[in-house]
Structures are given as C-alpha cells and as structure tokens.
Design a protein around this motif. Structure first.
Motif: not given
Length: 457
Positions: A68, A194-195, A197-199, A201-202
């Motif tokens: 993680e 980066k974080l 972009n994860q948000e 995608r989710l």
C-alpha cells in the motif's frame, strides 16, 4: 426490549471498532531492514528533523513491507514508511515530502492526541445510546434506533473532522520543514497529484472531503502549492548523489520483494547501476546464482569498493553455500562502513558458518561490536550465541539466547535461557545482572498473561 438492547449494543460495538481502526496505525507488519536504505533515509531526514525542532538521534524512520502507498506515525518519534510508497515515488524529493508531512504528525503529538478525538466521538455515541434507550423504554423503538443511528453518524463525523484537521496541520508543518531543510516542495505536490489520480480511478467525489480521514488531495494541493512556489527552494534540484542513492534503494527493494517484476522493470538491455542492482537481488532471490554473480560483478566493476556492493557479494556467496568465500568481501565492507552493524553481523555469520575454529574469536568480536550499536536485532544475538557456544561458553550462549527470545516476545524461552545463564555467571557481574533483568521481565509477562487467561475463563 432485550432485542432492541442487543441491536443497540451491536451498533455501539461497530462504532467502537471503526473508531479504533481509524485511530490506530497498521500493526503486525514486517519491518524491512537494510543498511543502505536506513542510512539513506537517515541522511535525507536529518535536515527535516532539525527543521521540526527535533533531535535526529531520537527520531526513527522505519520501512515496513506493505504494497500500500502509505506512511504513518505511532506513539513515540517513529515514522513508518510502506515499501509500496517507496516503489511508487518517482524521485527522492517526493519521498522527502512524505517524510516532512509525517514529521508534522510527530512534532504535533498527533498520535497521542488521537485519544482526544476518540474520546469526543465516543461521548457523542454514548449520549445517543442513552437517549435511544430512553425512547425505547417510552415505547418508541423505531425512533430509538433512529436516535442511535444519528448519534453514530455524528460521532463518526466528529472523529473524521478531527483527523482531517490533524492532516491539514501536518501538511502545513511539513511545508515549513521542507523550506527549513532547503528542499523543494515540488516533490510533495507531485506525490499529492499521484494520490489524486488514484482518487479519480476510484471515482472518489472531488467536491467534498466529508466522510474521509484525510482532506482530498486536490484540496491539499490548492492549500500548499502557492506557499511552495514562493519558497526560494521551489526550483532547487535535488542533489544528484542523493537522487542516485534513491534510485539504488528503490531498485534493490523491488529486486528483493518482487524478482519477476524487477526483471521486467529493469531488462538486461538496461546497463545502469540501479538496473544491475535490481537484477542482482532478483536473480539471487530467484535462485539463479550465476546470473546474480554476473550482476554483482558488474556493480563492483563500476564502483570497486562500495561497501553495499561488497555486502551484496558477501550475501550471495554466504546464502549460496560458500561462507568462506563470503568472508573477504564482507571484511572489506565492514572496514569501509564500520558504522553499519548489520553488515558486521553478516560477517560474523560467515565466520561462524565457515566451521573454522580460528574464525570464532573474530566472529564474537565483530558481532559484539554490532550489538553494542544495534541491540534490537534478534539474528545478531543468535550469531553471537553460536559463537559463544563454539567457544564452550554456555552461560553467555544462554544469555544471548535470552536476549533473542526477549526481543521476539518468546517470554517462556527467554525466562528459561536467562535462568540458565544466571546459573553459570558470577553474581553481580554485568552479564549476570542483564540475565536477571530479562528473567524478571519475562516472568512478569508470563504471570500477567496467566491472570488475563484466568479472567477470560
């Protein structure tokens, strides 16, 4: 009425578990130790720790094995960084930004103050239950459940608001520490993106952070970017030597943890030092000794006396079944990095494993020196115990075993070994007193566990 109380109790327990999970850091994860990585983390963190007004000798940066992308602090001045976060970082400056943020939590005492947030949320929850029970007694069962549900939601909202405030505070503090250290804030912004972009995608909504423990990454970027751009260090590049060290530890970490992925990320067409490093670990872990030896040879040809390349050469030889051949490179590695106790322990292991009685005295000397610097390494105590045993010093071999089992939480074995050591040591000597301390602590823990078990029965 009984059914209602049971439902209310279950709801309360669920809330308590959620609060506990939110308030506690990840636990029971495997700590990854590597001399080169620990030295790198210590070096890049020192200016940040000083910028936070803390003592670098008292702050630890610890890497744990977890895919993680995360970092956290626990009580005390310890920052834990997941291996997945190092793998995700593109450069050293991004890692510096993460460490600066976590130091904001340390300096702010957030781990200790977390109990305040839990207490406030629990108070709201308990009050809602009391009101719900009163409504149920009055015959309004459904209304009572509604009161409790609303109370739970308010309690959780209160707690999440508390944690978001802590995160925003750590962001602000971290930006000051980066500035004090002369580090650019670009890496911090890059990592938040980066974080973000994860948000995306989710499919996490970006218009409201309510219901989250952290502010949204977009909110954090907006709050910090203007300050960072005004700082004189904004356009300051990272020291190329630091950047190369980051690339090395990232490559070796991937080679160690995921050999297959490492050989894909660093194909043989890549002849850079990080690529050789990644493949050396990957081939060694994947049981391709000839290929691993070739990669190590390329590393040493590039930088002949690098202590960490010599350490790797010794490790591949030792773990490949040739401890005698491992001794020479490990001796040089220890000579060139005398402040790295884990390399000394590996040399001690090779000396003991060589089955040459002439090497036992040297093994004992180097490992004793290592545990004086780092006495929290169970394997070091194991090697020292073997060296004592080979010399016929049974009491000190037992003491080393007691130290190892004490570190590993094996109280029963620690107590038995400590008592065995005391039986053969002269009373009043430092070794006897240390064995006595371990015996007392282990006996106390065993008795405490017995009382808990009886109480549970």
């Amino acid at each position: 009425m009984m059914r209602f109380v049971q439902r209310a109790a279950r709801a309360t327990m669920l809330l308590s578990l959620m609060l506990f999970a939110a308030a506690q850091p990840a636990a029971a994860q495997q700590i990854l130790r590597d001399s080169e990585t620990e030295l790198f983390l210590r070096d890049i963190s020192k200016p940040l720790i000083e910028g936070a007004g803390l003592n670098p000798r008292h702050v630890q940066i610890v890497m744990i094995q977890d895919d993680e992308i995360n970092a956290f602090v626990a009580q005390g001045q310890v920052v834990y960084i997941h291996s997945g976060l190092i793998e995700a970082a593109d450069n050293a400056n991004q890692l510096e930004g993460v460490i600066a943020h976590e130091l904001g939590h340390v300096a702010g005492g957030h781990a200790i103050r977390m109990n305040d947030g839990v207490k406030a949320a629990t108070g709201i929850s308990v009050l809602s239950i009391l009101l719900g029970v009163a409504a149920a007694v009055a015959g309004a069962g459904e209304a009572a459940l509604g009161v409790i549900a609303a109370g739970q939601q308010a309690a959780m909202g209160n707690f999440l608001s508390f944690t978001r405030a802590q995160e925003a505070s750590a962001d602000e503090a971290g930006s000051k520490y980066l500035s004090a250290a002369g580090y650019s804030g670009k890496g911090s912004i890059e990592f938040f993106k980066k974080l973000q972009n994860q948000e995306f995608r989710l499919a996490i909504p970006q218009d409201n952070s309510y219901g989250r423990t952290h502010p949204l990454s977009g909110e954090r970027i907006a709050a910090l970017e203007q300050n960072y751009r005004k700082d004189p260090a904004w356009n300051r590049p990272t020291d190329p030597a630091i950047e190369m060290r980051f690339k090395r530890i990232k490559a070796k970490l991937l080679g160690y943890l995921d050999p297959r992925k490492a050989t894909m990320a660093y194909p043989e067409s890549d002849q850079s030092i990080p690529a050789h490093y990644a493949r050396a670990y990957a081939y060694h872990r994947g049981a391709y000794p000839e290929k691993a030896a070739q990669e190590v040879k390329a590393l040493i040809a590039a930088i002949p006396h690098d202590p960490f390349f010599l350490e790797l050469q010794g490790q591949t030889l030792l773990e490949g079944g040739d401890p005698k051949a491992a001794i020479a490179p490990l001796r040089e590695a220890v000579a060139r990095a005398p402040d790295q106790p884990m390399i000394a322990v590996m040399l001690g292991h090779a000396l003991v494993a060589s089955d040459d009685p002439k090497n036992i005295a040297e093994a004992k000397q180097v490992v004793k020196s290592a545990v004086n610097r780092d006495n929290d390494n169970p394997f070091a105590w194991y090697v020292l115990g073997v060296a004592y045993d080979r010399e016929g010093d049974a009491p000190r071999a037992a003491l080393a075993s007691a130290e190892r089992n004490n570190l590993q939480g094996n109280n029963k074995l620690a107590l038995a070994s400590a008592r065995s050591a005391m039986a053969g040591l002269k009373p009043g000597t430092p070794d006897y007193l240390r064995a006595q301390d371990i015996a007392m602590v282990s006996d106390y823990e065993l008795n405490k566990n017995k009382k808990k078990k009886k109480k549970a029965e």
